[in-house]
Write a protein that holds these residues in place. Structure first.
Motif, PDB file in Angstrom:
ATOM      1  N   GLN A  55       2.365  98.496   2.649  1.00 53.21           N
ATOM      2  CA  GLN A  55       2.630  98.009   1.293  1.00 53.21           C
ATOM      3  C   GLN A  55       1.975  98.902   0.248  1.00 53.21           C
ATOM      4  O   GLN A  55       2.475  99.060  -0.856  1.00 53.21           O
ATOM      5  CB  GLN A  55       2.081  96.580   1.120  1.00 53.21           C
ATOM      6  CG  GLN A  55       3.009  95.495   1.590  1.00 53.21           C
ATOM      7  CD  GLN A  55       2.560  94.141   1.048  1.00 53.21           C
ATOM      8  OE1 GLN A  55       1.387  93.891   0.837  1.00 53.21           O
ATOM      9  NE2 GLN A  55       3.523  93.262   0.816  1.00 53.21           N
ATOM     10  N   ARG A  56       0.817  99.453   0.605  1.00 52.23           N
ATOM     11  CA  ARG A  56       0.023 100.215  -0.373  1.00 52.23           C
ATOM     12  C   ARG A  56       0.469 101.664  -0.497  1.00 52.23           C
ATOM     13  O   ARG A  56       0.038 102.370  -1.390  1.00 52.23           O
ATOM     14  CB  ARG A  56      -1.454 100.153   0.022  1.00 52.23           C
ATOM     15  CG  ARG A  56      -2.048  98.763  -0.170  1.00 52.23           C
ATOM     16  CD  ARG A  56      -3.412  98.660   0.480  1.00 52.23           C
ATOM     17  NE  ARG A  56      -4.073  97.405   0.121  1.00 52.23           N
ATOM     18  CZ  ARG A  56      -5.139  96.924   0.718  1.00 52.23           C
ATOM     19  NH1 ARG A  56      -5.672  97.592   1.712  1.00 52.23           N
ATOM     20  NH2 ARG A  56      -5.682  95.781   0.353  1.00 52.23           N
ATOM     21  N   PRO A  59       9.662  91.433  -1.199  1.00 55.92           N
ATOM     22  CA  PRO A  59      10.264  92.460  -0.353  1.00 55.92           C
ATOM     23  C   PRO A  59      11.331  91.862   0.559  1.00 55.92           C
ATOM     24  O   PRO A  59      11.399  90.659   0.757  1.00 55.92           O
ATOM     25  CB  PRO A  59       9.065  92.967   0.468  1.00 55.92           C
ATOM     26  CG  PRO A  59       7.848  92.478  -0.246  1.00 55.92           C
ATOM     27  CD  PRO A  59       8.251  91.236  -0.962  1.00 55.92           C
ATOM     28  N   LEU A  91       0.006  95.717   5.720  1.00 55.89           N
ATOM     29  CA  LEU A  91      -0.662  95.801   4.415  1.00 55.89           C
ATOM     30  C   LEU A  91      -0.818  97.257   3.998  1.00 55.89           C
ATOM     31  O   LEU A  91      -0.609  97.600   2.830  1.00 55.89           O
ATOM     32  CB  LEU A  91      -2.016  95.104   4.506  1.00 55.89           C
ATOM     33  CG  LEU A  91      -2.635  94.602   3.214  1.00 55.89           C
ATOM     34  CD1 LEU A  91      -1.765  93.556   2.547  1.00 55.89           C
ATOM     35  CD2 LEU A  91      -4.017  94.032   3.516  1.00 55.89           C
ATOM     36  N   VAL A 146       4.945  86.837   4.149  1.00 60.34           N
ATOM     37  CA  VAL A 146       5.554  88.121   4.510  1.00 60.34           C
ATOM     38  C   VAL A 146       5.880  88.149   6.001  1.00 60.34           C
ATOM     39  O   VAL A 146       6.626  88.999   6.464  1.00 60.34           O
ATOM     40  CB  VAL A 146       4.664  89.327   4.123  1.00 60.34           C
ATOM     41  CG1 VAL A 146       4.556  89.442   2.606  1.00 60.34           C
ATOM     42  CG2 VAL A 146       3.286  89.229   4.747  1.00 60.34           C
ATOM     43  N   ASP A 200       8.812  90.558   6.498  1.00 67.12           N
ATOM     44  CA  ASP A 200       8.988  91.749   5.683  1.00 67.12           C
ATOM     45  C   ASP A 200       9.063  92.955   6.634  1.00 67.12           C
ATOM     46  O   ASP A 200       8.312  93.047   7.601  1.00 67.12           O
ATOM     47  CB  ASP A 200       7.775  91.856   4.748  1.00 67.12           C
ATOM     48  CG  ASP A 200       7.850  93.041   3.804  1.00 67.12           C
ATOM     49  OD1 ASP A 200       8.039  94.168   4.293  1.00 67.12           O
ATOM     50  OD2 ASP A 200       7.703  92.830   2.593  1.00 67.12           O
ATOM     51  N   LEU A 212       7.930  95.810   6.500  1.00 70.03           N
ATOM     52  CA  LEU A 212       6.674  96.536   6.662  1.00 70.03           C
ATOM     53  C   LEU A 212       5.768  95.884   7.710  1.00 70.03           C
ATOM     54  O   LEU A 212       4.852  96.518   8.219  1.00 70.03           O
ATOM     55  CB  LEU A 212       5.933  96.619   5.328  1.00 70.03           C
ATOM     56  CG  LEU A 212       6.587  97.487   4.240  1.00 70.03           C
ATOM     57  CD1 LEU A 212       5.858  97.315   2.921  1.00 70.03           C
ATOM     58  CD2 LEU A 212       6.588  98.957   4.662  1.00 70.03           C
TER      59      LEU A 212
END
Length: 381
Positions: A379-380, A2, A376, A53, A21, A23
């Motif tokens: 990300q999902r 990412p 996390l 990340v 990252d 996110l």
């Protein structure tokens, strides 16, 4: 991979640098908040699938706040070192060179003295061996032969496996001597050659002089000085009257850095801690380097003890060298540094800091772990 954004905080007091990252923005923001709240300096890293990340740092590397914390600043992570020492034992167990169910005296015959024949290797790793207290002078922890000889001659405080009491200083010598007897190498040498070297991790147990300029010395909590002593969050101060207290000035000494004290004298940054423990998060392999098998990793998570820890004064669950916290694993060090491993998410979160806080009041590691989980979840989605 990412998109990774570079960051530099706007406030000079909380200048956070590094990359992350998009996110995972909550993590550098959380570090900036800690610096704004008065922390001297620190670094945070989050690895997922063995890749960073988040890799950020900020603040200052000295108590006078004149030297900026750099990308390669390192710090004593205190008991986070235990996870590195445990990993060395787990690697040997995975290779079949170490049987965790064998008596310690199988590898270290002198250890059988004073009725310790029944102590198993797994008891050392799970703080249930019955040798929780360092009873020698502080200076003796810098002398490997003297330290291990003292422990070999010491009597047990309880039946091995029947109770847990945090072996805050002794565990590293106990596990480290088993590693040395098997391999002919000190735990610091084994870790350097078999773990840190292959991974390219900037972490050492026993710090050579050429790295001294990179060290951020520990800063005591507010209203404390260098005589600040290690203590457990809920421990009974009268429970270990024979134990020698370690002071902050000991950990900041050159002698401490040079020595191999595998329970408490590891030096690194968040990046190196997360990189090494990503091996445990990712089934034994990270960055194409296989340290151990998936079964070898899972061995660490098998519960060895659950209940009140006699030294910590609180309920704990111990695996082999790691604390068990639900489905996550890891441990923290005196003053605030910590590592958390989530094998299901294949994530490792590490935080290292020079700024100590009183253990009962320190929630920084938890805050940073929760910030990592925010990313996390993103990300999902």
């Amino acid at each position: 991979m990412p998109h990774m954004a570079d960051t530099a905080g706007t406030a000079d007091t909380a200048r956070v640098q590094g990359s992350y990252d998009d996110l995972f923005t909550a993590v550098p923001n959380a570090l900036a908040a800690l610096l704004d709240a008065g922390d001297t300096g620190g670094s945070v890293a989050v690895f997922v699938d063995g890749e960073p990340v988040v890799d950020v740092w900020g603040g200052f590397a000295d108590s006078d706040r004149t030297v900026p914390w750099q990308r390669d600043t390192i710090v004593n992570v205190w008991s986070v070192t235990k996870t590195m020492t445990a990993l060395c034992a787990l690697v040997l167990a995975d290779r079949g060179a170490l049987d965790v169910d064998a008596p310690v005296a199988t590898y270290w015959p002198e250890f059988a003295a004073a009725g310790k024949e029944s102590v198993l290797v797994r008891h050392l790793l799970s703080h249930t061996a019955g040798l929780p207290d360092w009873e020698g002078p502080v200076e003796e922890v810098y002398d490997w032969s003297a330290a291990t000889a003292r422990l070999a001659g010491q009597a047990l405080q309880w039946e091995p496996g029947s109770a847990a009491g945090y072996h805050s200083l002794t565990q590293g010598f106990l596990v480290g001597e088993v590693v040395r007897r098997i391999t002919g190498r000190s735990v610091g040498e084994f870790f350097a050659e078999e773990v840190a070297g292959p991974l390219g991790a900037d972490f050492r147990i026993g710090l050579p002089a050429e790295h001294d300029h990179r060290v951020a010395l520990a800063v005591p909590p507010p209203h404390r000085d260098e005589d600040y002593r290690a203590s457990a969050p809920g421990g009974d101060a009268t429970a270990a009257t024979t134990a020698t207290a370690i002071r902050l000035r000991d950990g900041n000494s050159v002698a401490w850095r040079r020595a191999q004290i595998p329970a408490a004298s590891g030096f690194g940054n968040a990046r190196s801690v997360a990189l090494v423990q990503s091996a445990m998060a990712c089934g034994g392999t990270v960055g194409g380097v296989r340290l151990l098998s998936r079964a070898g990793c899972e061995r660490a998570w098998v519960e060895q003890f659950a209940g009140e820890d006699r030294r910590l004064g609180m309920p704990v669950r111990w695996g082999l060298g790691y604390g068990l916290f639900g489905n996550t694993y890891g441990w923290g060090g005196w003053g605030g540094s910590m590592v958390m491993i989530d094998p299901e998410a294949r994530m490792a979160v590490a935080y290292v800091t020079s700024q100590m806080r009183e253990p009962a009041e320190d929630t920084r590691g938890l805050e940073l772990v929760m910030a990592a989980y925010d990313g996390l979840q993103g990300q999902r989605v």
